[in-house]
Design an enzyme around this catalytic site. Structure first.
Site, mmCIF file in Angstrom:
data_model
loop_
_atom_site.group_PDB
_atom_site.id
_atom_site.type_symbol
_atom_site.label_atom_id
_atom_site.label_comp_id
_atom_site.label_asym_id
_atom_site.label_seq_id
_atom_site.Cartn_x
_atom_site.Cartn_y
_atom_site.Cartn_z
ATOM 1 N N LYS A 22 0.836 -1.207 0.000
ATOM 2 C CA LYS A 22 0.000 0.000 0.000
ATOM 3 C C LYS A 22 0.872 1.260 0.000
ATOM 4 O O LYS A 22 0.655 2.182 -0.787
ATOM 5 C CB LYS A 22 -0.890 0.020 1.247
ATOM 6 C CG LYS A 22 -1.571 1.355 1.467
ATOM 7 C CD LYS A 22 -2.253 1.446 2.807
ATOM 8 C CE LYS A 22 -1.428 2.039 3.906
ATOM 9 N NZ LYS A 22 -1.303 3.477 3.978
ATOM 10 N N ASN A 23 1.867 1.277 0.909
ATOM 11 C CA ASN A 23 2.644 2.508 1.063
ATOM 12 C C ASN A 23 3.467 2.838 -0.169
ATOM 13 O O ASN A 23 3.872 3.980 -0.362
ATOM 14 C CB ASN A 23 3.552 2.411 2.295
ATOM 15 C CG ASN A 23 2.762 2.609 3.580
ATOM 16 O OD1 ASN A 23 1.567 2.898 3.537
ATOM 17 N ND2 ASN A 23 3.425 2.447 4.711
ATOM 18 N N CYS A 117 -4.211 8.776 9.573
ATOM 19 C CA CYS A 117 -4.383 8.148 10.890
ATOM 20 C C CYS A 117 -4.001 9.120 12.006
ATOM 21 O O CYS A 117 -3.003 9.834 11.899
ATOM 22 C CB CYS A 117 -3.458 6.933 11.005
ATOM 23 S SG CYS A 117 -4.121 5.448 10.264
ATOM 24 N N ARG A 122 2.020 14.658 13.293
ATOM 25 C CA ARG A 122 2.340 14.436 11.879
ATOM 26 C C ARG A 122 2.296 15.697 11.013
ATOM 27 O O ARG A 122 1.497 15.816 10.083
ATOM 28 C CB ARG A 122 1.409 13.373 11.285
ATOM 29 C CG ARG A 122 1.495 12.063 12.024
ATOM 30 C CD ARG A 122 0.700 10.997 11.342
ATOM 31 N NE ARG A 122 1.498 10.271 10.362
ATOM 32 C CZ ARG A 122 0.998 9.288 9.626
ATOM 33 N NH1 ARG A 122 -0.258 8.968 9.705
ATOM 34 N NH2 ARG A 122 1.765 8.665 8.778
ATOM 35 N N ASP A 308 4.995 0.406 11.957
ATOM 36 C CA ASP A 308 3.732 -0.134 11.438
ATOM 37 C C ASP A 308 3.474 -1.576 11.886
ATOM 38 O O ASP A 308 2.416 -2.129 11.588
ATOM 39 C CB ASP A 308 3.715 -0.064 9.903
ATOM 40 C CG ASP A 308 3.464 1.349 9.402
ATOM 41 O OD1 ASP A 308 3.189 2.226 10.233
ATOM 42 O OD2 ASP A 308 3.546 1.569 8.180
ATOM 43 N N ARG A 400 -8.462 0.448 4.707
ATOM 44 C CA ARG A 400 -7.528 1.366 4.043
ATOM 45 C C ARG A 400 -6.280 0.615 3.583
ATOM 46 O O ARG A 400 -5.669 1.000 2.585
ATOM 47 C CB ARG A 400 -7.097 2.471 5.017
ATOM 48 C CG ARG A 400 -8.148 3.508 5.279
ATOM 49 C CD ARG A 400 -7.576 4.653 6.072
ATOM 50 N NE ARG A 400 -6.305 5.072 5.502
ATOM 51 C CZ ARG A 400 -5.325 5.652 6.181
ATOM 52 N NH1 ARG A 400 -5.460 5.900 7.455
ATOM 53 N NH2 ARG A 400 -4.205 6.001 5.586
#
Ligand code: UD1
Length: 421
Positions: A22-23, A117, A122, A308, A400
């Site tokens: 995904k990333n 998230c 962030r 993660d 997600r």
């Protein structure tokens, strides 16, 4: 809204095919903004985040289509807009990374400050400083970043004060078409950075050093369309590996780059599971009758232990015979899964950036709430090991980033189903 209901207490047995990362996928998608030729991505996961990115790119004028075999084509002959609105960017922080490519192509961009998230403050200060170093003028107006670069971006030497995956990737995307050389110091070294550089280089960019802390980029005039396979998702692989270690059983993970999880395997072994590698896969095996052993871990930028996987690792430690200390160094608010794991019977005490996990003999099913993407995965792993029924609400967080999670786990014998709340 959907919830996931698990009847736990069963060992996992079977094979799980890991999807594209995904990333990596969401950043690779944005590369179509840098060329007027079509970009084809294979091994593309179908996730809420990739759909959100597709929606944003569509707004910008990108034509995209899904093909068979996890294929996606993206084509931006012209851009319809240079603005990325709040409603589209707030869903996913990484969509902020369209700023650099739009700015580089059109010399102006207006992009909403991001969401994502809620695992910490962030900010995007490093991204903005890097764009300024490349010659952009940045203003913050009504929640938007307004960037202009009259005459285009220019190469620069940029030293990041600390490692940021997003800022490294974003600067690379902006610098590939800038005039002259850009050198990045203290760059992130994640496999997703290498994947991005490989795709960009195939498109005609000149990037040397991706995967090391110094990256050199020689600006080129034009990039072309290519076909590129998204790197396998190391976080998805690590999540299933940890789930298998937590429940016990035997699971083979296929389509894995085991070298991308070098920090994880020794720790899983230390906890008492056997890890065996073959050419394209990894087998995790543990006798469910034996107790797990406690393991301390702290999160670090790659090649260290990934933040993660911290929540999923904690789920495993909850059942260990002893005390594990888990330290979160990357995000300041990434222990939101702790109160939920405690609802399942875990014994966890959080002080600042450390969680002290005193292992218990068994977890018991309960209703819990997903609070962020990776936290949701830890609740799934804990629910699979817990006796009785666990229902996890707010699974949109999970959707997600995990493709067909209930199908993949169901194929390994888990009693897991998706239901309407
Ligand atoms: C990416 C990953 C995320 C992972 C994280 C760390 C994606 C889509 N997401 O997130 O899954 O958890 O890397 O491996 O790839 N920071 C600042 N200012 C900035 C940028 C970052 O202060 O301008 C801080 C962040 O708040 C955080 C730390 O730097 O505390 C690291 O963040 P970063 O590496 O940038 O994470 P992301 O790219 O957002």
């Amino acid at each position: 809204m959907d919830k996931i209901v698990i009847t736990g207490g069963r060992a996992l047995k079977g094979e799980i095919e890991i999807s594209g990362a995904k990333n990596s996928a969401i950043k690779l998608m944005a590369l179509c903004l840098l060329t007027d030729e079509p970009l084809e991505l294979t091994n593309m996961p179908d996730l809420m985040d990739t759909r959100s990115m597709a929606q944003l790119l569509e707004h910008l004028g990108v034509k995209h289509a899904r093909g068979p075999g996890a294929r996606m084509t993206l084509h931006a002959p012209d851009l319809a807009h240079t603005e990325a609105p709040y409603d589209l960017v707030r869903k996913m922080r990484a969509s902020f990374n369209v700023l650099g490519p739009i700015l580089s192509r059109e010399h102006k961009a207006r992009v909403s400050l991001p969401g994502g998230c809620a695992i910490g403050a962030r900010p995007v200060d490093l991204h903005l400083k890097a764009m300024e170093s490349l010659g952009a003028k940045i203003d913050l107006v009504d929640g938007y970043v307004v960037a202009t670069a009259k005459g285009g971006l220019k190469g620069a030497e940029i030293t990041f004060p600390f490692v940021s995956v997003g800022a490294t990737e974003h600067t690379m995307m902006a610098a590939v078409l800038a005039k002259g050389e850009t050198v990045l110091y203290n760059a992130a070294r994640e496999p997703e950075i290498i994947d991005l550089a490989n795709c960009l280089n195939a498109m005609g960019a000149q990037i040397v050093g991706a995967g090391r802390s110094e990256i050199r980029i020689n600006g080129v005039d034009k990039l072309s369309g290519v076909s590129h396979a998204v790197v396998p998702d190391r976080i998805e692989a690590g999540t299933y590996a940890l789930a298998a270690a937590t429940t016990g059983g035997k699971v083979r993970l296929a389509n894995v780059r085991s070298d991308h999880l070098g920090a994880l395997w020794p720790l899983i072994a230390q906890a008492g599971a056997k890890v065996t590698m073959d050419e394209t896969g990894v087998v995790i095996e543990r006798n469910p009758k034996s107790r797990l052993r406690p393991v301390d871990v702290e999160t670090q930028a790659y090649p260290g232990f990934p933040t993660d996987l911290q929540a999923q690792f904690m789920a495993m430690c909850c059942l260990a015979d002893g005390v594990s200390i888990i330290r979160e160094n990357i995000f300041e608010n990434r222990f939101m899964h702790c109160p939920e794991l405690i609802r399942l019977g875990a014994n966890i005490k959080v002080t600042g950036r450390e969680a002290i996990v005193r292992g218990v003999k068994e977890l018991r099913g309960a209703p819990v709430m997903a609070t962020d993407l990776r936290a949701s995965a830890s609740l799934i792993a804990a629910g699979l090991a817990a006796h009785g029924e666990t229902s996890i609400s707010r699974v949109y967080h999970l959707d997600r980033g995990f493709e067909h999670i209930e199908v993949k786990l169901g194929n390994c014998g888990a009693r897991i189903k998706r239901m309407k709340e």
